[in-house]
Design a protein around this motif. Sequence first.
Motif, PDB file in Angstrom:
ATOM      1  N   GLN A 264       0.859  -0.857   0.266  1.00  0.00           N
ATOM      2  CA  GLN A 264      -0.022  -0.250   0.096  1.00  0.00           C
ATOM      3  C   GLN A 264       1.009   1.249   0.239  1.00  0.00           C
ATOM      4  O   GLN A 264       0.517   2.352  -0.485  1.00  0.00           O
ATOM      5  CB  GLN A 264      -1.152  -0.195   1.329  1.00  0.00           C
ATOM      6  CG  GLN A 264      -2.191  -1.037   0.850  1.00  0.00           C
ATOM      7  CD  GLN A 264      -2.888  -1.148   2.645  1.00  0.00           C
ATOM      8  OE1 GLN A 264      -2.894  -0.376   3.388  1.00  0.00           O
ATOM      9  NE2 GLN A 264      -4.095  -1.491   1.895  1.00  0.00           N
TER      10      GLN A 264
ATOM     11  N   GLN B 189       0.213   3.403  -6.782  1.00  0.00           N
ATOM     12  CA  GLN B 189       0.438   2.745  -8.753  1.00  0.00           C
ATOM     13  C   GLN B 189       0.144   4.294  -8.853  1.00  0.00           C
ATOM     14  O   GLN B 189      -0.717   5.408  -9.026  1.00  0.00           O
ATOM     15  CB  GLN B 189      -0.729   1.956  -8.938  1.00  0.00           C
ATOM     16  CG  GLN B 189      -0.756   0.861  -8.675  1.00  0.00           C
ATOM     17  CD  GLN B 189      -2.479  -0.015  -9.803  1.00  0.00           C
ATOM     18  OE1 GLN B 189      -3.728   0.661  -9.167  1.00  0.00           O
ATOM     19  NE2 GLN B 189      -2.200  -0.962  -9.972  1.00  0.00           N
TER      20      GLN B 189
ATOM     21  N   ILE C   4      -0.561   7.640 -12.210  1.00  0.00           N
ATOM     22  CA  ILE C   4      -1.954   7.800 -12.503  1.00  0.00           C
ATOM     23  C   ILE C   4      -1.742   8.429 -13.827  1.00  0.00           C
ATOM     24  O   ILE C   4      -0.978   9.582 -13.962  1.00  0.00           O
ATOM     25  CB  ILE C   4      -2.994   8.284 -12.090  1.00  0.00           C
ATOM     26  CG1 ILE C   4      -3.282   7.052 -10.371  1.00  0.00           C
ATOM     27  CG2 ILE C   4      -3.823   8.416 -12.967  1.00  0.00           C
ATOM     28  CD1 ILE C   4      -4.525   8.205  -9.647  1.00  0.00           C
TER      29      ILE C   4
ATOM     30  N   ASN D  33      -1.961  10.667  -7.245  1.00  0.00           N
ATOM     31  CA  ASN D  33      -3.107  10.905  -6.945  1.00  0.00           C
ATOM     32  C   ASN D  33      -4.087  11.731  -7.430  1.00  0.00           C
ATOM     33  O   ASN D  33      -4.344  12.393  -8.349  1.00  0.00           O
ATOM     34  CB  ASN D  33      -3.512  10.575  -5.360  1.00  0.00           C
ATOM     35  CG  ASN D  33      -2.831  11.569  -5.441  1.00  0.00           C
ATOM     36  OD1 ASN D  33      -3.179  12.867  -5.422  1.00  0.00           O
ATOM     37  ND2 ASN D  33      -2.050  11.636  -4.011  1.00  0.00           N
ATOM     38  N   TYR D  34      -5.316  11.848  -7.218  1.00  0.00           N
ATOM     39  CA  TYR D  34      -6.485  12.408  -7.877  1.00  0.00           C
ATOM     40  C   TYR D  34      -6.161  14.002  -7.546  1.00  0.00           C
ATOM     41  O   TYR D  34      -6.363  14.475  -8.381  1.00  0.00           O
ATOM     42  CB  TYR D  34      -7.993  11.099  -7.822  1.00  0.00           C
ATOM     43  CG  TYR D  34      -8.959  12.368  -8.418  1.00  0.00           C
ATOM     44  CD1 TYR D  34      -9.460  12.476  -9.847  1.00  0.00           C
ATOM     45  CD2 TYR D  34      -9.533  13.475  -7.668  1.00  0.00           C
ATOM     46  CE1 TYR D  34     -10.773  13.483  -9.984  1.00  0.00           C
ATOM     47  CE2 TYR D  34     -10.855  14.202  -8.323  1.00  0.00           C
ATOM     48  CZ  TYR D  34     -10.610  13.942  -9.650  1.00  0.00           C
ATOM     49  OH  TYR D  34     -12.129  14.925  -9.798  1.00  0.00           O
TER      50      TYR D  34
ATOM     51  N   LYS E 262     -12.585   9.703 -16.152  1.00  0.00           N
ATOM     52  CA  LYS E 262     -11.538   8.004 -15.433  1.00  0.00           C
ATOM     53  C   LYS E 262     -11.657   6.979 -16.472  1.00  0.00           C
ATOM     54  O   LYS E 262     -13.022   6.567 -16.507  1.00  0.00           O
ATOM     55  CB  LYS E 262     -12.069   7.636 -14.072  1.00  0.00           C
ATOM     56  CG  LYS E 262     -10.664   6.311 -13.400  1.00  0.00           C
ATOM     57  CD  LYS E 262     -11.327   6.212 -12.769  1.00  0.00           C
ATOM     58  CE  LYS E 262     -10.170   4.740 -11.883  1.00  0.00           C
ATOM     59  NZ  LYS E 262     -11.069   4.478 -10.352  1.00  0.00           N
ATOM     60  N   LYS E 263     -10.430   7.117 -17.215  1.00  0.00           N
ATOM     61  CA  LYS E 263     -10.417   5.540 -18.476  1.00  0.00           C
ATOM     62  C   LYS E 263     -10.388   4.645 -17.774  1.00  0.00           C
ATOM     63  O   LYS E 263     -11.796   3.574 -17.854  1.00  0.00           O
ATOM     64  CB  LYS E 263      -9.540   6.020 -19.460  1.00  0.00           C
ATOM     65  CG  LYS E 263      -9.736   6.946 -20.106  1.00  0.00           C
ATOM     66  CD  LYS E 263     -10.881   6.963 -20.910  1.00  0.00           C
ATOM     67  CE  LYS E 263     -10.955   8.327 -21.797  1.00  0.00           C
ATOM     68  NZ  LYS E 263     -12.509   8.277 -22.805  1.00  0.00           N
ATOM     69  N   ASN E 264      -9.572   4.641 -16.553  1.00  0.00           N
ATOM     70  CA  ASN E 264      -9.744   3.020 -15.897  1.00  0.00           C
ATOM     71  C   ASN E 264      -8.588   3.111 -14.790  1.00  0.00           C
ATOM     72  O   ASN E 264      -7.923   4.579 -14.339  1.00  0.00           O
ATOM     73  CB  ASN E 264      -8.475   2.015 -16.848  1.00  0.00           C
ATOM     74  CG  ASN E 264      -6.933   2.703 -17.581  1.00  0.00           C
ATOM     75  OD1 ASN E 264      -6.599   2.764 -16.803  1.00  0.00           O
ATOM     76  ND2 ASN E 264      -7.258   2.378 -18.663  1.00  0.00           N
ATOM     77  N   ASP E 265      -7.840   2.148 -13.964  1.00  0.00           N
ATOM     78  CA  ASP E 265      -7.437   2.854 -12.989  1.00  0.00           C
ATOM     79  C   ASP E 265      -6.360   3.395 -12.975  1.00  0.00           C
ATOM     80  O   ASP E 265      -5.748   3.808 -12.021  1.00  0.00           O
ATOM     81  CB  ASP E 265      -6.813   1.387 -11.972  1.00  0.00           C
ATOM     82  CG  ASP E 265      -7.988   0.768 -11.388  1.00  0.00           C
ATOM     83  OD1 ASP E 265      -9.234   1.478 -11.417  1.00  0.00           O
ATOM     84  OD2 ASP E 265      -8.052  -0.159 -11.523  1.00  0.00           O
ATOM     85  N   THR E 266      -5.568   3.451 -13.787  1.00  0.00           N
ATOM     86  CA  THR E 266      -4.503   3.964 -14.097  1.00  0.00           C
ATOM     87  C   THR E 266      -4.503   5.786 -15.723  1.00  0.00           C
ATOM     88  O   THR E 266      -3.021   5.501 -15.661  1.00  0.00           O
ATOM     89  CB  THR E 266      -2.800   3.226 -14.485  1.00  0.00           C
ATOM     90  OG1 THR E 266      -3.994   2.406 -15.644  1.00  0.00           O
ATOM     91  CG2 THR E 266      -2.991   2.335 -13.729  1.00  0.00           C
ATOM     92  N   SER E 267      -5.783   5.784 -15.406  1.00  0.00           N
ATOM     93  CA  SER E 267      -5.403   6.609 -16.841  1.00  0.00           C
ATOM     94  C   SER E 267      -6.665   7.833 -16.328  1.00  0.00           C
ATOM     95  O   SER E 267      -7.678   7.021 -16.275  1.00  0.00           O
ATOM     96  CB  SER E 267      -5.786   5.806 -18.029  1.00  0.00           C
ATOM     97  OG  SER E 267      -5.873   7.091 -19.194  1.00  0.00           O
ATOM     98  N   PHE E 268      -6.766   8.933 -16.229  1.00  0.00           N
ATOM     99  CA  PHE E 268      -7.451   9.769 -16.760  1.00  0.00           C
ATOM    100  C   PHE E 268      -7.150  10.766 -18.106  1.00  0.00           C
ATOM    101  O   PHE E 268      -5.939  11.277 -18.210  1.00  0.00           O
ATOM    102  CB  PHE E 268      -7.204  10.893 -15.605  1.00  0.00           C
ATOM    103  CG  PHE E 268      -8.133  10.448 -14.016  1.00  0.00           C
ATOM    104  CD1 PHE E 268      -9.326  10.674 -13.954  1.00  0.00           C
ATOM    105  CD2 PHE E 268      -7.753   8.976 -13.206  1.00  0.00           C
ATOM    106  CE1 PHE E 268      -9.940  10.158 -12.724  1.00  0.00           C
ATOM    107  CE2 PHE E 268      -7.840   9.196 -12.364  1.00  0.00           C
ATOM    108  CZ  PHE E 268      -8.718   9.515 -12.185  1.00  0.00           C
TER     109      PHE E 268
END
Length: 564
Positions: free
Chosen positions: A18, A22, A24, A50-51, A80-86
């Motif tokens: 944790q 990841q 982004i 992070n966001y 948000k496209k997926n967990d790793t892409s905005f």
Amino acid sequence: MRKTTFLVLYIYVLFSFQGFGQEIRLKVSGNTEKETKVLDSLGYNKIHPNYNSIKRELDSLQNKLINIGFLENELLDITKKNDTSFTSNINLKNKFNTIYIYYNNEEIDKSTLNLISNAVLDDYFVLKIADIEKALTFINSEISKKGYPFSKLKLVDITNEPNATLKANLALETPDRKRTINDIVLKGYTKFPQSYLKHFLKIKPDQVFDLNTIQTKTTQLNNLKFAKELKPPEVLFTNDSTTLYLYIEKTKSNTFDGFLGFGTNEETGKLQFDGYLNLNLNNNLNFGESLRLLYKSDENDQQTFEADVSLPYLFKSPIGVDLLLRIFRKDSSFTTTNQSAKIHYQINPKHKAFGGILATESNNLLSNNTNQIITDYKTQYYTFAYQFINPQNYNALFPINSKVFLETGFGDRTTDSGSEKQTQLLFEAHKIFNLNLKNSFYIRLNGAHLISDSYFENELMRFGGINSIRGFEENSLYATLYGVVNTEYRYQISNTIFIHSIIDAAYFENKIINTDEKLFGYGFGFGLLTKAGLFRFNYANGKTENSAFNLSNSKIHISLTTNF
């Protein structure tokens, strides 16, 4: 026991993973391909942890767009496209190129606006959109210099105009009362000479308050030998007064300097010693005064005694006085006494001007002087001089970065046979070229010229030795004109140790014996800053233009400068 161990290990691994969030990725686009290219050219950060970091980056990007003229840009979405892409979309809208700012010419000087705009009229001026923030900051700082540190400046009534231009009014809010310095409080060195506040720093009560100017002035305290600034000044504002607090520390400024030199006498082949003692007392009376005493004796049976006093800012005026007495004796040949009185004016912390009188009297001690090379004479010169000193306070080994001193004197020389017009020129300058923190190059130039129809040996200028061209005996060279170049390549091993090369050159003329010659000195040295002071060692070998090197002509100079 095993289950407990397994559970602890599981929790440790879980928290470890944790701890590594990841990455982004963020992609920002405009409504058109052209707008997207503009966004990409601004160089926004595309990788975020992070966001919240993405939100901050988009805010920063919108501010950048405003600064280049896209005042109406709008953030349309963050997807948000997926967990790793905005992805995000920004509508740039219209780009504004210039703004017409209307102002009150009774509040803001037109001369100030001329410094930030090439188009200034009586009621408005024109700026590029990208220059607005910088220009308003500059205008506000100029208003602050006039005693209004709490002034506020903003653009109001902004309207769109055709051709991608804007119009706005410049609104200025200032307090009713101008701020002036009501009181100056010294912290630390409370006996700091008040005349230095008024004439050196040029800070005094009832002066219009401007903190930026005051901070610039107080840094000049570090140019003084006897004081330094502890921390930047502070200000106490009340409804009806402004109190300035200066934090000053008294420093050790007295110095004791001496050196011991030894070499081989060319005639006897025996080892001979020479040296000098140099005592400087500074500001011991908290007046800023200085007293210098020098005694020098060298291997040529020459003795020199000097005493000079400098009294700055007499009677709280910007004028100071310098007094000098110098006595020189050459074995049993002659003695020469110089007395000088000058007034000086400190133009600013780096520049000083002088004017005064120099009187000289020389007496022939020889009972038989048929050639009249040495004779009794008196001179009286009117002298003018200029001095520039630029310190580098961050370096304890080399506190002066550059220095220039120029002096000219003109007057009459009187002997039993009559009088004659004379002119004397003196020049000294040095500069340190700092290549980096450890390497530097030092160059020093000094010279003098005595202009006269005839000359006597006891009025010639003397040079040579550690403070002139190294590798030669102290004051062993007599000249009517001379120039010396000293160079050193310095390598600073630490803050307290340095080594250096020695490459010196000189040219001199002696019109009594109708000779001119070139001299050279080569060697090396080192310096060591200890608790006792700066210890210096120099080894140099001197030669004339047409002579070969001879190790027996080498000179070793040892000196120690102590602060107390």
